[in-house]
Design a protein around this motif. Structure first.
Motif, short mmCIF file in Angstrom:
data_model
loop_
_atom_site.label_atom_id
_atom_site.label_comp_id
_atom_site.label_asym_id
_atom_site.label_seq_id
_atom_site.Cartn_x
_atom_site.Cartn_y
_atom_site.Cartn_z
N GLU A 60 0.86 -1.19 0.00
CA GLU A 60 0.00 0.00 0.00
C GLU A 60 0.89 1.24 0.00
O GLU A 60 1.74 1.40 0.88
CB GLU A 60 -0.91 0.01 1.24
CG GLU A 60 -1.78 1.24 1.33
CD GLU A 60 -2.55 1.30 2.64
OE1 GLU A 60 -3.30 2.28 2.83
OE2 GLU A 60 -2.37 0.38 3.48
N ASP A 61 0.72 2.10 -1.00
CA ASP A 61 1.44 3.38 -1.01
C ASP A 61 0.69 4.35 -0.10
O ASP A 61 -0.54 4.45 -0.15
CB ASP A 61 1.52 3.94 -2.43
CG ASP A 61 2.36 5.20 -2.49
OD1 ASP A 61 3.60 5.09 -2.62
OD2 ASP A 61 1.77 6.30 -2.40
N GLY A 63 0.67 7.65 -0.03
CA GLY A 63 0.62 9.02 -0.56
C GLY A 63 2.00 9.62 -0.76
O GLY A 63 2.17 10.84 -0.64
N ILE A 75 2.33 1.57 -7.86
CA ILE A 75 1.24 1.13 -6.99
C ILE A 75 0.39 2.34 -6.61
O ILE A 75 0.84 3.24 -5.91
CB ILE A 75 1.79 0.45 -5.72
CG1 ILE A 75 2.73 -0.71 -6.08
CG2 ILE A 75 0.64 -0.05 -4.84
CD1 ILE A 75 2.10 -1.77 -6.93
N THR A 76 -0.82 2.41 -7.13
CA THR A 76 -1.72 3.53 -6.84
C THR A 76 -2.84 3.12 -5.88
O THR A 76 -3.56 3.97 -5.37
CB THR A 76 -2.34 4.07 -8.13
OG1 THR A 76 -3.02 3.01 -8.81
CG2 THR A 76 -1.26 4.65 -9.04
N GLN A 77 -2.99 1.84 -5.66
CA GLN A 77 -3.96 1.35 -4.68
C GLN A 77 -3.40 0.08 -4.07
O GLN A 77 -2.39 -0.45 -4.52
CB GLN A 77 -5.31 1.07 -5.36
CG GLN A 77 -5.20 0.11 -6.54
CD GLN A 77 -6.53 -0.04 -7.26
OE1 GLN A 77 -7.57 0.35 -6.75
NE2 GLN A 77 -6.50 -0.62 -8.46
N THR A 78 -4.02 -0.38 -3.02
CA THR A 78 -3.51 -1.57 -2.34
C THR A 78 -3.48 -2.75 -3.30
O THR A 78 -4.48 -3.06 -3.95
CB THR A 78 -4.38 -1.90 -1.12
OG1 THR A 78 -4.40 -0.78 -0.25
CG2 THR A 78 -3.82 -3.11 -0.38
N ARG A 79 -2.31 -3.40 -3.38
CA ARG A 79 -2.15 -4.52 -4.31
C ARG A 79 -1.63 -5.74 -3.57
O ARG A 79 -0.82 -5.66 -2.67
CB ARG A 79 -1.14 -4.16 -5.41
CG ARG A 79 -1.69 -3.22 -6.49
CD ARG A 79 -2.71 -3.91 -7.40
NE ARG A 79 -2.21 -5.20 -7.86
CZ ARG A 79 -1.40 -5.38 -8.90
NH1 ARG A 79 -1.01 -4.34 -9.61
NH2 ARG A 79 -1.00 -6.59 -9.25
N ARG A 80 -2.11 -6.92 -4.02
CA ARG A 80 -1.69 -8.19 -3.46
C ARG A 80 -0.84 -8.92 -4.51
O ARG A 80 -1.19 -8.95 -5.69
CB ARG A 80 -2.91 -9.05 -3.07
CG ARG A 80 -2.55 -10.43 -2.50
CD ARG A 80 -3.81 -11.24 -2.32
NE ARG A 80 -3.51 -12.62 -1.91
CZ ARG A 80 -3.64 -13.08 -0.67
NH1 ARG A 80 -4.10 -12.29 0.29
NH2 ARG A 80 -3.36 -14.34 -0.40
N GLY A 137 1.73 6.89 -14.11
CA GLY A 137 1.18 7.06 -12.78
C GLY A 137 1.79 8.20 -11.99
O GLY A 137 1.55 8.31 -10.79
#
Length: 517
Positions: A60-61, A63, A75-80, A137
């Protein structure tokens, strides 16, 4: 058994550090409270959050300004992810070692190694291409700054003029920091150690708080300053109407080269921490470019000084002195030893020069001296100085020469012969003529290089120089007079005749006239 992952943390500069990550959640960033602390200037205080499971990873980034990437993907949103190799946090990175996962050993590792060997190249960029840097991004402001940072070293290195380099640095900063209305660049003068203004925008204003500039230089820290109501109205920063400003030092190899500052007259909150980070990055590039240019100018100045100095020596001696200079052995200092001094003087020069304009006088001296100087060099002599229409030359210094007396006399004979040839040519061209008188004397002198290391001069000091001058004064046109010690050394080599010359202070002096053959 839960897997424990082995990772390498890469930060520039320095070697990577290593740690283990058992399952859990880890905050990553510059803040010391983070579980994994990264030191990169483009790493945010709380940059990202990594969750490590037994067979999965969640990123999770938080900001961050420079972004979190896996491969080429931001990574702009939570990724698995089921598997990870490298995560980038700005310029820093964490790399997972697939071969070293406790509880999950060689079979999977071997498969991973084989996959890596057979992996396809998914992207390639020509490293010589200076086109626009494109990153997916990334917002427009960050993209422009990244593009600038990518190209800055090349731009700065291409500018060879220091004044233009200073202006370029400041213009690029003002253009890419939106809140910057004015700016200034100050450089520390090498000789005085004082901060000197080299560029400002606008050019007719100098928005400089000397107090804040000195603080940035002394503390070697960049900072954002904002005004408040309690400021003393007599302070310069109030008169300059600075509501907020950023001040960063230019550091090169731990040494402060200068200070870069920008300000805003309208808004107290015009600058953010990411602006300061960006300005520090630019200051590092600027410091490198400025330091290299100053070093280059210093080298060129030293070379000019050395060229002027070596112009008085024969080509053979120049090579030896250049080598000493490269080795740092050409230092101020002198020694006492026997040398032979040759003093020559143009007879009739005062009368002839009175009838010529300045340009014609210079041309005449150059005509005579260029050839006479070459003859001195051919006999391993050193020209100490030109004194009006006279030449003072030394044989046996700065390099020792067992035949310094013989070489000096041979040189004098060649100079007399050359004057005849020059005058034959000048007479044919209808040009005014001079004759030459030469005195040669051997004795002990103090000789060597004097002055500061950046302004050395070769010189000889002692009564031997004065005596050579007396013999030169006593020589008539086309005569060569030798002092007693010179004559004792060369009497079996050159034909001479004894004589005396009158002097004002020493009375009659013994001399020996070199007979023309």
């Amino acid at each position: 058994m839960a897997a424990t992952f082995y990772v390498s943390i890469h930060e520039s500069p320095g070697d990577p550090r290593h740690m283990t990550l058992p399952p859990g959640t880890y905050d990553i960033g510059r803040d010391l409270s983070c579980a994994i602390v990264l030191k990169g200037l483009d790493v945010s205080r709380r940059h990202a959050r990594l969750t490590v499971g037994d067979k999965f990873f969640i990123i999770e980034d938080l900001g961050s300004a420079s972004g979190t990437r896996v491969g080429l993907e931001r990574i702009t949103q939570t990724r698995r992810f089921e598997r990870l190799q490298t995560i980038h946090f700005g310029s820093a990175a964490i790399t997972f070692d697939p071969q070293r996962i406790a509880g999950r050993e060689s079979a999977e590792g071997a498969q991973q190694e084989g996959a890596e060997k057979e992996s396809h190249i998914t992207a390639m960029i020509d490293a010589t291409d200076r086109g626009t840097l494109q990153m997916k991004g990334v917002n427009e402001k960050t993209s422009k700054r990244l593009e600038m940072l990518y190209d800055l070293p090349l731009q700065f290195a291409a500018e060879q003029d220091l004044a233009k380099l200073y202006s370029l640095i400041l213009n690029r900063v003002i253009a890419l920091i939106s809140g910057a209305e004015r700016g200034a660049l100050l450089i520390i003068e090498p000789l005085t150690g004082k901060l000197s203004l080299q560029a400002s925008l606008p050019a007719d204003q100098s928005p400089i708080s000397r107090t804040l500039v000195k603080r940035a230089a002394l503390e070697k820290k960049g900072f954002i300053w904002q005004d408040h109501e309690e400021l003393d109205p007599t302070l310069s920063i109030v008169n300059l109407k600075i509501r907020t400003g950023m001040y960063v030092p230019l550091l090169w190899k731990g040494k402060v080269v200068g200070v870069l500052c920008v300000d805003n007259q309208q808004r107290a909150n015009a600058f953010r921490e990411d602006d300061l980070q960006f300005l520090i990055f630019v200051a590092h590039y600027a410091a490198s470019a400025v330091a290299n240019q100053l070093l280059q100018e210093s080298i060129e100045q030293n070379n000019r000084t050395l060229e002027n100095l070596l112009g008085n020596f024969s080509p053979k001696l120049r090579g030896k002195l250049l080598q000493k200079s490269r080795e740092g052995k050409l230092q101020p200092g002198g020694e006492k030893s026997d040398v032979t001094i040759l003093m020559s003087d143009l007879r009739g020069f005062t009368r002839v020069s009175a009838e010529l304009d300045a340009h014609a006088v210079v041309l005449m001296l150059n005509d005579y001296f260029s050839l006479l100087g070459d003859i001195i060099f051919q006999h391993d002599g050193t020209i100490d100085k030109f004194i009006g229409d006279a030449i003072l030359a030394v044989f046996g210094s700065p390099e020792q020469d067992a035949k310094h007396a013989e070489n000096a006399v041979r040189c004098a004979i060649c100079m007399r012969r050359a004057m005849t040839e020059i005058n034959d040519r000048r007479r044919a061209d209808g040009l005014p003529l001079c004759e030459i008188g030469i005195g040669v004397h051997t004795g002990e002198v103090l000789h060597g290089f004097i002055g500061a290391s950046e302004r050395l001069e070769f010189t000889v000091i002692g009564d031997t120089v004065n005596k050579a001058s007396r013999y030169c004064d006593g020589a008539k046109a086309n005569e060569i007079l030798l002092g007693p010690r010179t004559w004792e050394t060369v009497k079996d080599i050159f034909p001479t005749a004894p004589c005396t010359i009158p002097t004002k202070h020493e009375g009659d002096m013994e001399a020996h006239l070199v007979v023309q053959s």
